[in-house]
Design a protein around this motif. Structure first.
Motif, PDB file in Angstrom:
ATOM      1  N   PRO A   1      29.312  53.495  52.423  1.00 18.64           N
ATOM      2  CA  PRO A   1      29.836  54.184  53.611  1.00 18.64           C
ATOM      3  C   PRO A   1      30.202  53.246  54.749  1.00 18.64           C
ATOM      4  O   PRO A   1      30.685  53.709  55.786  1.00 18.64           O
ATOM      5  CB  PRO A   1      28.655  55.070  54.016  1.00 18.64           C
ATOM      6  N   ILE A   2      30.004  51.933  54.610  1.00 10.84           N
ATOM      7  CA  ILE A   2      30.078  51.016  55.740  1.00 10.84           C
ATOM      8  C   ILE A   2      31.483  50.951  56.337  1.00 10.84           C
ATOM      9  O   ILE A   2      31.674  51.174  57.538  1.00 10.84           O
ATOM     10  CB  ILE A   2      29.600  49.614  55.314  1.00 10.84           C
ATOM     11  N   GLY A   3      32.489  50.620  55.515  1.00 14.11           N
ATOM     12  CA  GLY A   3      33.851  50.499  56.026  1.00 14.11           C
ATOM     13  C   GLY A   3      34.401  51.802  56.587  1.00 14.11           C
ATOM     14  O   GLY A   3      34.896  51.830  57.726  1.00 14.11           O
ATOM     15  N   PRO A   4      34.346  52.906  55.838  1.00 13.51           N
ATOM     16  CA  PRO A   4      34.860  54.173  56.372  1.00 13.51           C
ATOM     17  C   PRO A   4      34.164  54.614  57.658  1.00 13.51           C
ATOM     18  O   PRO A   4      34.813  55.130  58.575  1.00 13.51           O
ATOM     19  CB  PRO A   4      34.605  55.159  55.230  1.00 13.51           C
ATOM     20  N   ALA A   5      32.852  54.411  57.739  1.00 18.43           N
ATOM     21  CA  ALA A   5      32.121  54.828  58.938  1.00 18.43           C
ATOM     22  C   ALA A   5      32.546  54.015  60.153  1.00 18.43           C
ATOM     23  O   ALA A   5      32.726  54.555  61.255  1.00 18.43           O
ATOM     24  CB  ALA A   5      30.613  54.695  58.698  1.00 18.43           C
ATOM     25  N   PHE A   6      32.732  52.706  59.971  1.00 18.51           N
ATOM     26  CA  PHE A   6      33.155  51.885  61.103  1.00 18.51           C
ATOM     27  C   PHE A   6      34.599  52.198  61.486  1.00 18.51           C
ATOM     28  O   PHE A   6      34.951  52.176  62.681  1.00 18.51           O
ATOM     29  CB  PHE A   6      33.005  50.397  60.781  1.00 18.51           C
ATOM     30  N   ALA A   7      35.445  52.523  60.499  1.00 21.27           N
ATOM     31  CA  ALA A   7      36.816  52.922  60.800  1.00 21.27           C
ATOM     32  C   ALA A   7      36.833  54.179  61.672  1.00 21.27           C
ATOM     33  O   ALA A   7      37.654  54.307  62.590  1.00 21.27           O
ATOM     34  CB  ALA A   7      37.594  53.162  59.511  1.00 21.27           C
ATOM     35  N   ALA A   8      35.918  55.113  61.407  1.00 25.40           N
ATOM     36  CA  ALA A   8      35.830  56.319  62.230  1.00 25.40           C
ATOM     37  C   ALA A   8      35.483  55.964  63.669  1.00 25.40           C
ATOM     38  O   ALA A   8      36.039  56.535  64.619  1.00 25.40           O
ATOM     39  CB  ALA A   8      34.784  57.272  61.649  1.00 25.40           C
ATOM     40  N   CYS A   9      34.574  55.007  63.862  1.00 23.11           N
ATOM     41  CA  CYS A   9      34.217  54.570  65.214  1.00 23.11           C
ATOM     42  C   CYS A   9      35.418  53.928  65.908  1.00 23.11           C
ATOM     43  O   CYS A   9      35.658  54.163  67.100  1.00 23.11           O
ATOM     44  CB  CYS A   9      33.052  53.586  65.157  1.00 23.11           C
ATOM     45  N   LEU A  10      36.184  53.119  65.179  1.00 24.16           N
ATOM     46  CA  LEU A  10      37.379  52.497  65.750  1.00 24.16           C
ATOM     47  C   LEU A  10      38.389  53.554  66.190  1.00 24.16           C
ATOM     48  O   LEU A  10      39.007  53.439  67.258  1.00 24.16           O
ATOM     49  CB  LEU A  10      38.024  51.568  64.721  1.00 24.16           C
ATOM     50  N   GLY A  11      38.557  54.592  65.363  1.00 25.64           N
ATOM     51  CA  GLY A  11      39.513  55.643  65.701  1.00 25.64           C
ATOM     52  C   GLY A  11      39.105  56.435  66.919  1.00 25.64           C
ATOM     53  O   GLY A  11      39.933  56.729  67.797  1.00 25.64           O
TER      54      GLY A  11
END
Length: 389
Positions: free
Chosen positions: A76-86
């Protein structure tokens, strides 16, 4: 699906007014495209895309210039951080920050490198199954509860002790992935909520209703010696109490008022301890700030209005989860022991520093012999001592 999303929003914020609809009435302020299907973004000046897989997270404006990712459902690491960036990008636009027409930013959470093209970044192997050993999670608030939620998405195992004296209150809901309005209404203990979540997983969770000093005073430290400590608390002198009791491998994460997050690691006898960074200013009385910021009000009288940036605490938790995943790597430690990142800017960079041991008033006089004796049974004891040549 719309009803489920509205219910999710109401649980997180019972005082908000949220409507989810498939029909767009009028001109939207923003378009947010999630995942690889972002071809429509190219003609939208207010379009934002986010994407992520494995260790990789990206966001941008205008069509993504890279090919579609191969998704890893276990990481879940990459998708979760992408959500924070968005979400951070939406917040920047909401306060009137100038936005470039076209940009693309990708990050690897494995080595904290940055690029406009994800294919140049490291997407290392990820441990689908991993036994963390005995873990203490000290502090189950905004970062700690989000960390427990993210940990529940993995296939890992541990015996984990959640340590927190606080019940959930309504202000906690906007910065946690886990807490709901029902938790606040019932004043449920934060550690108990984390325990109940992980009880349905391969982890063996325990909840302690009290602070870390009480945990130690009641003999829990000697009865259940930890392999690893993750600290997300910042009150009751918790940092100095942890270090005074000769901790094993320790991670900590905090948020800042400047849209920032930071992560620290302490490998005993090799890196600075959990207190080293701040002891010169205020020694054991230091309390890091929470993820609050001043909301600009240019046309009103100067008066500070504080708001929570909801992406900061989950982002801090993601960095710690990523560090845990790296423990399975033969090249560990991969990164330096202090990492900072600010969501305030586009194309931001992870800043890292490396700091040696024996700097603060707590750790400078601690005996290496005692450390070796206490930590000898720790799962990660092999990391102690001088770094490899």
């Amino acid at each position: 699906m719309n009803d489920l999303l509205e219910d999710l929003y109401r649980q997180a914020n019972p005082f908000g007014n949220f409507t989810v609809t498939a029909e767009v009435k009028g001109t939207p302020d923003y378009h947010l495209f999630i995942g690889g299907q972002n071809k429509q973004v190219d003609h939208l000046n207010n379009g934002i895309w986010i994407d992520g897989s494995g260790w990789l997270a990206g966001f941008g404006s205008g069509r993504s210039s890279v090919s579609e990712l191969t998704y890893n459902k276990h990481n879940p690491i990459g998708p979760a951080f992408a959500a924070c960036l968005g979400v951070a990008e939406v917040f920047r636009r909401a306060i009137g920050e100038a936005q470039p027409d076209r940009f693309s930013s990708w990050y690897s959470l494995f080595d904290f490198e940055h690029s406009e093209d994800h294919s140049t970044l490291s997407d290392a192997s990820y441990p689908d199954t991993f036994d963390l050993g005995r873990v203490y999670e000290v502090g189950c608030g905004a970062i700690g509860s989000s960390f427990a939620y993210l940990l529940s998405l993995t296939n890992w195992r541990s015996t984990i002790h959640f340590i927190d004296f606080d019940p959930v209150d309504y202000p906690n809901l906007s910065s946690s992935l886990l807490f709901t309005a029902q938790h606040a209404e019932q004043q449920t203990n934060k550690a108990q909520i984390c325990q109940e979540l992980l009880a349905t997983t391969a982890h063996i969770p325990h909840a302690f209703d009290g602070d870390y000093s009480q945990f130690v005073e009641q003999g829990q430290l000697t009865k259940y010696p930890p392999d690893l400590i993750v600290c997300f608390a910042n009150d009751r002198n918790v940092w100095s109490t942890i270090q005074a009791n000769y901790p094993p491998l320790t991670f900590h994460a905090t948020t800042t008022k400047s849209w920032g997050i930071n992560f620290g690691r302490h490998i005993p006898e090799r890196e600075w301890c959990i207190m080293c960074r701040f002891h010169k200013e205020v020694e054991h009385t230091y309390v890091p700030v929470c993820g609050q910021v001043e909301v600009p009000k240019p046309k009103t009288p100067a008066q500070e209005t504080l708001a929570i940036l909801p992406f900061l605490s989950p982002a801090s938790a993601i960095i710690v989860l990523a560090e845990l995943a790296k423990l399975d790597s033969a090249s560990y430690p991969v990164n330096e022991n202090f990492i900072e990142y600010s969501f305030k800017r586009h194309r931001g960079f992870f800043l890292s520093t490396n700091n040696g041991p024996k700097r603060c008033y707590v750790c400078k006089d601690q005996s290496q012999a005692i450390y070796e004796m206490i930590s000898s049974s720790s799962k990660y004891n092999y990391l102690m001592g001088s770094p490899p040549a």
